[in-house]
Design an enzyme around this catalytic site. Structure first.
Site, PDB file in Angstrom:
ATOM      1  N   LYS A 146       0.867  -1.190   0.000  1.00 45.19           N
ATOM      2  CA  LYS A 146       0.000   0.000   0.000  1.00 45.19           C
ATOM      3  C   LYS A 146       0.896   1.230   0.000  1.00 45.19           C
ATOM      4  O   LYS A 146       1.786   1.363   0.842  1.00 45.19           O
ATOM      5  CB  LYS A 146      -0.895   0.022   1.242  1.00 45.19           C
ATOM      6  CG  LYS A 146      -2.117  -0.881   1.139  1.00 45.19           C
ATOM      7  CD  LYS A 146      -3.075  -0.594   2.293  1.00 45.19           C
ATOM      8  CE  LYS A 146      -4.284  -1.520   2.232  1.00 45.19           C
ATOM      9  NZ  LYS A 146      -5.177  -1.326   3.400  1.00 45.19           N
ATOM     10  N   GLU A 188       1.588  -1.914  16.928  1.00 35.06           N
ATOM     11  CA  GLU A 188       1.247  -2.721  15.740  1.00 35.06           C
ATOM     12  C   GLU A 188       1.746  -4.167  15.893  1.00 35.06           C
ATOM     13  O   GLU A 188       1.154  -5.093  15.336  1.00 35.06           O
ATOM     14  CB  GLU A 188       1.825  -2.097  14.466  1.00 35.06           C
ATOM     15  CG  GLU A 188       1.375  -0.658  14.196  1.00 35.06           C
ATOM     16  CD  GLU A 188       0.014  -0.531  13.512  1.00 35.06           C
ATOM     17  OE1 GLU A 188      -0.697  -1.548  13.378  1.00 35.06           O
ATOM     18  OE2 GLU A 188      -0.344   0.601  13.121  1.00 35.06           O
ATOM     19  N   ASN A 249      -6.951  -3.928  10.298  1.00 30.52           N
ATOM     20  CA  ASN A 249      -7.490  -2.646  10.770  1.00 30.52           C
ATOM     21  C   ASN A 249      -7.997  -2.712  12.206  1.00 30.52           C
ATOM     22  O   ASN A 249      -8.635  -1.768  12.675  1.00 30.52           O
ATOM     23  CB  ASN A 249      -8.627  -2.173   9.861  1.00 30.52           C
ATOM     24  CG  ASN A 249      -8.119  -1.841   8.480  1.00 30.52           C
ATOM     25  OD1 ASN A 249      -6.994  -1.385   8.322  1.00 30.52           O
ATOM     26  ND2 ASN A 249      -8.937  -2.092   7.469  1.00 30.52           N
ATOM     27  N   HIS A 252      -8.175   0.344  14.325  1.00 29.05           N
ATOM     28  CA  HIS A 252      -7.891   1.486  13.452  1.00 29.05           C
ATOM     29  C   HIS A 252      -9.095   2.385  13.186  1.00 29.05           C
ATOM     30  O   HIS A 252      -8.913   3.560  12.867  1.00 29.05           O
ATOM     31  CB  HIS A 252      -7.289   1.007  12.130  1.00 29.05           C
ATOM     32  CG  HIS A 252      -5.821   0.669  12.243  1.00 29.05           C
ATOM     33  ND1 HIS A 252      -5.347  -0.310  13.082  1.00 29.05           N
ATOM     34  CD2 HIS A 252      -4.721   1.198  11.645  1.00 29.05           C
ATOM     35  CE1 HIS A 252      -4.020  -0.377  12.978  1.00 29.05           C
ATOM     36  NE2 HIS A 252      -3.617   0.529  12.119  1.00 29.05           N
ATOM     37  N   HIS A 256      -8.211   5.974  14.001  1.00 28.82           N
ATOM     38  CA  HIS A 256      -8.199   7.058  13.014  1.00 28.82           C
ATOM     39  C   HIS A 256      -9.045   8.234  13.473  1.00 28.82           C
ATOM     40  O   HIS A 256      -8.693   9.396  13.238  1.00 28.82           O
ATOM     41  CB  HIS A 256      -8.711   6.563  11.659  1.00 28.82           C
ATOM     42  CG  HIS A 256      -7.653   5.833  10.871  1.00 28.82           C
ATOM     43  ND1 HIS A 256      -7.969   4.918   9.896  1.00 28.82           N
ATOM     44  CD2 HIS A 256      -6.308   5.894  10.916  1.00 28.82           C
ATOM     45  CE1 HIS A 256      -6.844   4.445   9.385  1.00 28.82           C
ATOM     46  NE2 HIS A 256      -5.824   5.014   9.983  1.00 28.82           N
ATOM     47  N   HIS A 270       0.424   7.581  15.433  1.00 25.79           N
ATOM     48  CA  HIS A 270      -0.462   6.557  14.882  1.00 25.79           C
ATOM     49  C   HIS A 270      -0.589   5.334  15.812  1.00 25.79           C
ATOM     50  O   HIS A 270      -1.683   4.903  16.151  1.00 25.79           O
ATOM     51  CB  HIS A 270       0.038   6.134  13.499  1.00 25.79           C
ATOM     52  CG  HIS A 270      -0.759   5.025  12.890  1.00 25.79           C
ATOM     53  ND1 HIS A 270      -2.043   5.209  12.414  1.00 25.79           N
ATOM     54  CD2 HIS A 270      -0.482   3.706  12.717  1.00 25.79           C
ATOM     55  CE1 HIS A 270      -2.501   4.053  11.960  1.00 25.79           C
ATOM     56  NE2 HIS A 270      -1.570   3.124  12.133  1.00 25.79           N
TER      57      HIS A 270
HETATM   58  P1  NAD Z   1       7.499   8.343  10.214  1.00 26.21           P
HETATM   59  O1  NAD Z   1       7.787   7.765   8.914  1.00 26.21           O
HETATM   60  O2  NAD Z   1       7.002   9.748  10.278  1.00 26.21           O
HETATM   61  O3  NAD Z   1       8.825   8.258  11.119  1.00 26.21           O
HETATM   62  C1  NAD Z   1       8.801   8.775  12.415  1.00 26.21           C
HETATM   63  C2  NAD Z   1       9.969   9.710  12.691  1.00 26.21           C
HETATM   64  O4  NAD Z   1      11.124   8.941  12.993  1.00 26.21           O
HETATM   65  C3  NAD Z   1      10.362  10.619  11.522  1.00 26.21           C
HETATM   66  O5  NAD Z   1      10.596  11.893  12.040  1.00 26.21           O
HETATM   67  C4  NAD Z   1      11.663  10.008  11.010  1.00 26.21           C
HETATM   68  O6  NAD Z   1      12.511  10.969  10.483  1.00 26.21           O
HETATM   69  C5  NAD Z   1      12.249   9.393  12.248  1.00 26.21           C
HETATM   70  N1  NAD Z   1      13.060   8.185  12.034  1.00 26.21           N
HETATM   71  C6  NAD Z   1      12.716   7.115  11.273  1.00 26.21           C
HETATM   72  N2  NAD Z   1      13.622   6.132  11.412  1.00 26.21           N
HETATM   73  C7  NAD Z   1      14.577   6.592  12.272  1.00 26.21           C
HETATM   74  C8  NAD Z   1      15.760   6.014  12.819  1.00 26.21           C
HETATM   75  N3  NAD Z   1      16.100   4.752  12.561  1.00 26.21           N
HETATM   76  N4  NAD Z   1      16.495   6.781  13.626  1.00 26.21           N
HETATM   77  C9  NAD Z   1      16.132   8.047  13.931  1.00 26.21           C
HETATM   78  N5  NAD Z   1      15.004   8.630  13.479  1.00 26.21           N
HETATM   79  C10 NAD Z   1      14.235   7.899  12.655  1.00 26.21           C
HETATM   80  O7  NAD Z   1       6.461   7.462  11.050  1.00 26.21           O
HETATM   81  P2  NAD Z   1       6.032   5.933  10.957  1.00 26.21           P
HETATM   82  O8  NAD Z   1       5.298   5.675  12.208  1.00 26.21           O
HETATM   83  O9  NAD Z   1       7.155   5.060  10.602  1.00 26.21           O
HETATM   84  O10 NAD Z   1       5.027   5.897   9.723  1.00 26.21           O
HETATM   85  C11 NAD Z   1       3.756   6.504   9.768  1.00 26.21           C
HETATM   86  C12 NAD Z   1       3.192   6.529   8.369  1.00 26.21           C
HETATM   87  O11 NAD Z   1       3.052   5.194   7.906  1.00 26.21           O
HETATM   88  C13 NAD Z   1       1.827   7.167   8.250  1.00 26.21           C
HETATM   89  O12 NAD Z   1       1.839   8.095   7.188  1.00 26.21           O
HETATM   90  C14 NAD Z   1       0.892   6.005   7.922  1.00 26.21           C
HETATM   91  O13 NAD Z   1      -0.192   6.402   7.111  1.00 26.21           O
HETATM   92  C15 NAD Z   1       1.823   5.079   7.212  1.00 26.21           C
HETATM   93  N6  NAD Z   1       1.403   3.667   7.242  1.00 26.21           N
HETATM   94  C16 NAD Z   1       1.321   2.995   6.064  1.00 26.21           C
HETATM   95  C17 NAD Z   1       0.947   1.661   6.039  1.00 26.21           C
HETATM   96  C18 NAD Z   1       0.928   0.911   4.755  1.00 26.21           C
HETATM   97  O14 NAD Z   1       0.503  -0.247   4.727  1.00 26.21           O
HETATM   98  N7  NAD Z   1       1.390   1.499   3.671  1.00 26.21           N
HETATM   99  C19 NAD Z   1       0.654   1.000   7.241  1.00 26.21           C
HETATM  100  C20 NAD Z   1       0.742   1.704   8.434  1.00 26.21           C
HETATM  101  C21 NAD Z   1       1.128   3.043   8.423  1.00 26.21           C
HETATM  102 ZN    ZN Z   2      -1.613   1.045  11.711  1.00 28.03          ZN
END
Ligand code: NAD
Ligand code: ZN
Length: 366
Positions: A146, A188, A249, A252, A256, A270
């Site tokens: 996704k 998660e 979900n 979720h 959400h 999230h």
């Molecule tokens: P994110 O990508 O914003 O990362 C969180 C923060 O951590 C950022 O500021 C990033 O710069 C920092 N960071 C990342 N890795 C790091 C590391 N190893 N060391 C230091 N800093 C680091 O947040 P997230 O929680 O990873 O992702 C959230 C997003 O994922 C949302 O947009 C959500 O919609 C999406 N998502 C997508 C799916 C899918 O199936 N495609 C599923 C769940 C969530």
């Molecule tokens: Zn999720």
């Protein structure tokens, strides 16, 4: 090479391996060589990830004579926007990327969703490799294909299913992830136990604390179990067409709504919203006589011990308004993931939103 664990996502000709192993970044070149052209590969990332982990990926690629070309995009959810995707596509095209090429998504879920979507539409589609760097991305968003961005209409409103060619997961990168992000991603992990695997939830209860403290063995075990669970579900129901993918979900729908109420800001991450949402899914199920109050309490106790929130203080009617928008409710009824107990989630197609509102009014913590 290190003894990485391989989990296959089986999807016919779109099948791909997910490799999980501490230290994998140091060997990235060996795995990415088939995807690099003229000894170079574009790496889409953000400033925080690149400064914390970029040198490890760069060194790993250099070991196989591959140059990483960093394409650094804005940090945070705002990058997943029309402006963000337009800017990224322009820069990738300027680098000369074409259909036969691959890019690397090196970051959290934001980078994975944005870079994956760019790969889905660049010259009608190029390849990409996921190298996730948050726990959330390692256990969830990097696997399953996704991709997308947010629009004025809401989160993830524009996107595509586009599977990566490879997912490389190095749990060592979590050493630099801020602790709050780590705990958020852990929600998660717990979700996989709650939705379909009571033994795994019990494992989380026993090992969650050491995992969060950075224990390498526990970290790898949790990532492998989560990826295996997600891969199995996605293999069965890639596009969420009435099959098991909807179970992912769990928590979720409520989550959400809480995120929307917090304006999708740092106020509520999230995973934090999902933690509250999973507790609400259990309490709602208990209120309907589907599972025991004891199960709901057990879920809340574990998430709380992991430093995650389990209650909320927001207006019930307002939350239901978000749910209605989010789910495009048909005549006041929406699908929810409910539970018959720990590890036994199922879809209920038409829950009455008035019932949900009355429930949320009672649950709201003072
Ligand atoms: P994110 O990508 O914003 O990362 C969180 C923060 O951590 C950022 O500021 C990033 O710069 C920092 N960071 C990342 N890795 C790091 C590391 N190893 N060391 C230091 N800093 C680091 O947040 P997230 O929680 O990873 O992702 C959230 C997003 O994922 C949302 O947009 C959500 O919609 C999406 N998502 C997508 C799916 C899918 O199936 N495609 C599923 C769940 C969530
Ligand atoms: Zn999720």
């Amino acid at each position: 090479m290190s003894d990485a664990t391989r989990i296959d996502l089986v999807l016919g000709e779109r099948s791909y391996p997910v490799l999980v192993g501490p230290g994998l970044l140091a060997e990235a070149g060996a795995y990415l060589a088939p995807f690099a052209r003229n000894g170079r590969i574009a790496v889409v990332t953000d400033e925080a990830v690149w400064s914390a982990q970029g040198q490890h990926l760069q060194a790993g690629l250099a070991g196989s004579g591959i140059e990483a070309v960093p394409v650094i995009v804005q940090q945070g959810e705002e990058a997943k926007s029309w402006g963000g995707i337009a800017d990224l596509l322009d820069r990738l095209l300027a680098l000369g990327l074409g259909r036969g090429d691959h890019l690397v998504a090196f970051g959290g879920g934001v980078i994975g969703d944005l870079a994956g979507f760019a790969a889905a539409i660049l010259k009608r589609g190029c390849g990409f490799v996921q190298v996730p760097t948050t726990l959330l991305a390692q256990v969830d968003s990097s696997v399953g294909g996704k991709t997308g961005i947010n629009t004025n209409a809401g989160k993830n409103m524009v996107g595509a299913f586009h599977q990566p060619s490879l997912v490389l997961i190095d749990p060592d990168v979590l050493d630099t992830l801020p602790e709050r992000q780590l705990r958020s991603g852990y929600a998660e992990v717990v979700k996989y136990g709650l939705l379909g695997d009571a033994d795994f939830f019990a494992w989380c209860e026993a090992e969650g604390a050491v995992l969060l403290a950075g224990n390498a063995k526990a970290r790898k075990q949790a990532i492998c179990a989560s990826v295996a669970a997600k891969a199995a579900i996605v293999s069965e129901d890639e596009r969420e067409q009435g099959g098991r993918r909807a179970l992912l979900n769990l928590g979720h729908t409520f989550g959400h709504a809480l995120e929307a109420e917090a304006g999708f800001s740092e106020r509520l991450l999230h995973g934090e919203a999902v933690a509250i949402g999973m507790v609400l899914a259990f309490r709602f199920s208990a209120a309907r006589g589907l599972c025991s109050v004891g199960d709901a309490d057990r879920v809340a106790a574990h998430l709380s011990s992991a430093g995650l929130p389990t209650g909320f203080n927001a207006d019930a009617a307002q939350l239901v308004r978000h749910i209605r928008q989010d789910k495009k409710a048909e005549s006041g009824r929406v699908p929810f993931i409910l539970v018959r107990g720990i590890g036994q989630a199922f879809v209920v197609r038409n829950v009455d939103l008035e019932e949900v509102e009355a429930f949320l009014r009672k649950e709201r913590s003072a």
